[in-house]
Design an enzyme around this catalytic site. Sequence first.
Site, short mmCIF file in Angstrom:
data_model
loop_
_atom_site.label_atom_id
_atom_site.label_comp_id
_atom_site.label_asym_id
_atom_site.label_seq_id
_atom_site.Cartn_x
_atom_site.Cartn_y
_atom_site.Cartn_z
N CYS A 1 43.41 41.79 23.68
CA CYS A 1 43.83 40.43 23.29
C CYS A 1 42.87 39.82 22.26
O CYS A 1 43.32 39.32 21.22
CB CYS A 1 43.95 39.55 24.52
SG CYS A 1 42.56 39.62 25.65
N1 LIG Z 1 45.46 40.06 31.00
C1 LIG Z 1 45.41 40.12 29.65
O1 LIG Z 1 45.40 39.09 28.95
C2 LIG Z 1 45.35 41.44 28.96
C3 LIG Z 1 45.26 42.63 29.66
N2 LIG Z 1 45.20 43.82 28.99
C4 LIG Z 1 45.09 45.09 29.71
O2 LIG Z 1 46.35 45.37 30.33
C5 LIG Z 1 46.16 46.06 31.55
C6 LIG Z 1 46.81 45.24 32.68
O3 LIG Z 1 46.18 43.97 32.72
P1 LIG Z 1 46.65 42.81 33.69
O4 LIG Z 1 48.12 42.71 33.70
O5 LIG Z 1 45.86 41.63 33.32
O6 LIG Z 1 46.15 43.40 35.11
P2 LIG Z 1 46.53 42.97 36.59
O7 LIG Z 1 45.31 43.20 37.40
O8 LIG Z 1 47.14 41.61 36.59
O9 LIG Z 1 47.65 44.04 37.00
C7 LIG Z 1 47.39 45.40 37.19
C8 LIG Z 1 48.64 46.08 37.70
O10 LIG Z 1 48.40 47.47 37.88
C9 LIG Z 1 48.88 47.87 39.19
N3 LIG Z 1 48.15 49.07 39.56
C10 LIG Z 1 46.84 49.19 39.94
N4 LIG Z 1 46.55 50.49 40.18
C11 LIG Z 1 47.67 51.20 39.94
C12 LIG Z 1 48.00 52.59 40.03
N5 LIG Z 1 47.09 53.51 40.40
N6 LIG Z 1 49.27 52.98 39.73
C13 LIG Z 1 50.20 52.06 39.36
N7 LIG Z 1 49.95 50.73 39.27
C14 LIG Z 1 48.70 50.32 39.56
C15 LIG Z 1 48.62 46.61 40.01
O11 LIG Z 1 49.33 46.57 41.22
P3 LIG Z 1 48.71 47.13 42.61
O12 LIG Z 1 47.22 47.01 42.53
O13 LIG Z 1 49.31 46.26 43.66
O14 LIG Z 1 49.15 48.55 42.67
C16 LIG Z 1 49.14 45.56 39.04
O15 LIG Z 1 50.55 45.58 39.04
C17 LIG Z 1 44.65 46.23 31.72
O16 LIG Z 1 44.26 47.47 31.22
C18 LIG Z 1 44.09 45.10 30.85
O17 LIG Z 1 42.79 45.43 30.43
C19 LIG Z 1 45.32 43.88 27.62
C20 LIG Z 1 45.43 42.75 26.88
C21 LIG Z 1 45.44 41.44 27.49
C1 LIG Z 2 39.18 36.47 30.11
C2 LIG Z 2 38.96 37.96 30.28
O1 LIG Z 2 38.33 38.40 31.22
N1 LIG Z 2 39.47 38.75 29.34
C3 LIG Z 2 39.35 40.18 29.36
C4 LIG Z 2 40.05 40.82 28.17
C5 LIG Z 2 41.47 41.22 28.44
C6 LIG Z 2 42.01 42.25 27.45
O2 LIG Z 2 42.29 42.10 26.30
O3 LIG Z 2 42.13 43.40 27.89
P1 LIG Z 2 41.66 44.88 27.55
O4 LIG Z 2 40.76 45.14 28.69
O5 LIG Z 2 42.89 45.63 27.63
O6 LIG Z 2 41.01 45.07 26.27
C7 LIG Z 2 37.88 40.62 29.32
O7 LIG Z 2 37.07 39.99 28.68
O8 LIG Z 2 37.61 41.69 29.86
#
Ligand SMILES: NC(=O)C1=CN([C@@H]2O[C@H](COP(=O)(O)OP(=O)(O)OC[C@H]3O[C@@H](n4cnc5c(N)ncnc54)[C@H](OP(=O)(O)O)[C@@H]3O)[C@@H](O)[C@H]2O)C=CC1
Ligand SMILES: CC(=O)N[C@@H](CCC(=O)OP(=O)(O)O)C(=O)O
Length: 326
Positions: free
Chosen positions: A155
């Site tokens: 992000c």
């Molecule tokens: N939040 C953000 O703004 C951003 C996030 N990202 C990246 O996107 C990814 C997801 O982030 P985010 O949505 O915030 O994470 P969350 O923690 O909100 O969600 C993670 C999801 O993964 C599932 N999960 C965990 N372990 C497994 C597994 N072994 N098999 C299948 N499903 C699994 C969890 O469910 P459960 O544990 O119940 O199985 C849950 O549905 C991360 O890599 C993050 O770094 C990238 C850009 C922005």
């Molecule tokens: C507020 C906050 O904690 N933000 C996350 C970034 C989320 C993101 O972009 O995810 P990736 O891990 O996929 O790069 C952090 O700094 O780790």
Amino acid sequence: MKNIAIIGASGYTGAQLTALIHAEAELTIQGLYVSENSLDKGKPLADLYPSYSHIALTLSPLSDDAKAKIVAEADAVVLATEHSVSLHLAAWFYSQGLAVFDLSGAYRFSDVAQYPKWYGFEHEYPEVLTKAVYGLAEWNAKEIAATKMIAVPGCYPTASLTALKPLASLLTSAYPVINAVSGVTGAGRKAQLHTSFCEVSLTPYGVLGHRHQPEIATQLGQEVIFTPHLGNFKRGILATITVQLKPGTTTADVAAAYCVYAQAPLVTVKHNQFPKVDDVVLTPNCHLGWKFDENSGYLVVASVIDNLMKGAASQALQCIKIHFNL
Ligand SMILES: NC(=O)C1=CN([C@@H]2O[C@H](COP(=O)(O)OP(=O)(O)OC[C@H]3O[C@@H](n4cnc5c(N)ncnc54)[C@H](OP(=O)(O)O)[C@@H]3O)[C@@H](O)[C@H]2O)C=CC1
Ligand SMILES: CC(=O)N[C@@H](CCC(=O)OP(=O)(O)O)C(=O)O
């Protein structure tokens, strides 16, 4: 019609992407998945997110049978899972012939040496890594169309690179300084002390050591100073970037550089006018605002996105549409 499996669908980015794909006429959802032992397996998505009550889909455990069914039925898989989980799932689904859109950082560096340092694991799939393309949609469309392994950017890098990449030929050796504030959804849905209501208060973190610093530097081709901050709001990122441009650069040169987005419907650029986070929350847009001092050669550019949308889910959707030519 393309059929998409969403893994990690109970998390913030996975649920957001589910809502986006559900609204697309040319995409269907093969299934929503969580980990095999998830506390949420078997629950309707709408139990977790009542605002998605129009989506009548249930979260299934990602068992071996489920994986086989995905391979048989889906055209692509989205991994909205943490880096160490995506690492293995991406390689496996790729080897089965599916297009993979990974929201984690597990395939964003082409150099395997970066992973132990920034992600704490050795990259076990260098062959797959060579196929991975960085899914910055406005910049890498041709590559996204041509590969089945797409690493959707982080992000903060999306906000920062959208602002800085047009300026690449105007940069000096001075490092651009990026100060960015993110809403708390950026840290994901799982409970953690530092994101609990009473703990959150505007503060820098990851100073001179956040994994998005090398991600931005690699994609920009220039080192940067990157300082993220956690803000007490739910969604959105504001990155305010200060950068020194080459001697002799004019305001007209900067304006011409940002014309690169003239045909990009999701990126809006304004001169001497600065965006707010609320302008883009719940949208797939990036808004940029810049001001340049010709005397000192310093430019300040502010970039806002919704971290769950352009910073993750809606950029993944852009990549899916580019890849499948929709
Ligand atoms: N939040 C953000 O703004 C951003 C996030 N990202 C990246 O996107 C990814 C997801 O982030 P985010 O949505 O915030 O994470 P969350 O923690 O909100 O969600 C993670 C999801 O993964 C599932 N999960 C965990 N372990 C497994 C597994 N072994 N098999 C299948 N499903 C699994 C969890 O469910 P459960 O544990 O119940 O199985 C849950 O549905 C991360 O890599 C993050 O770094 C990238 C850009 C922005
Ligand atoms: C507020 C906050 O904690 N933000 C996350 C970034 C989320 C993101 O972009 O995810 P990736 O891990 O996929 O790069 C952090 O700094 O780790």
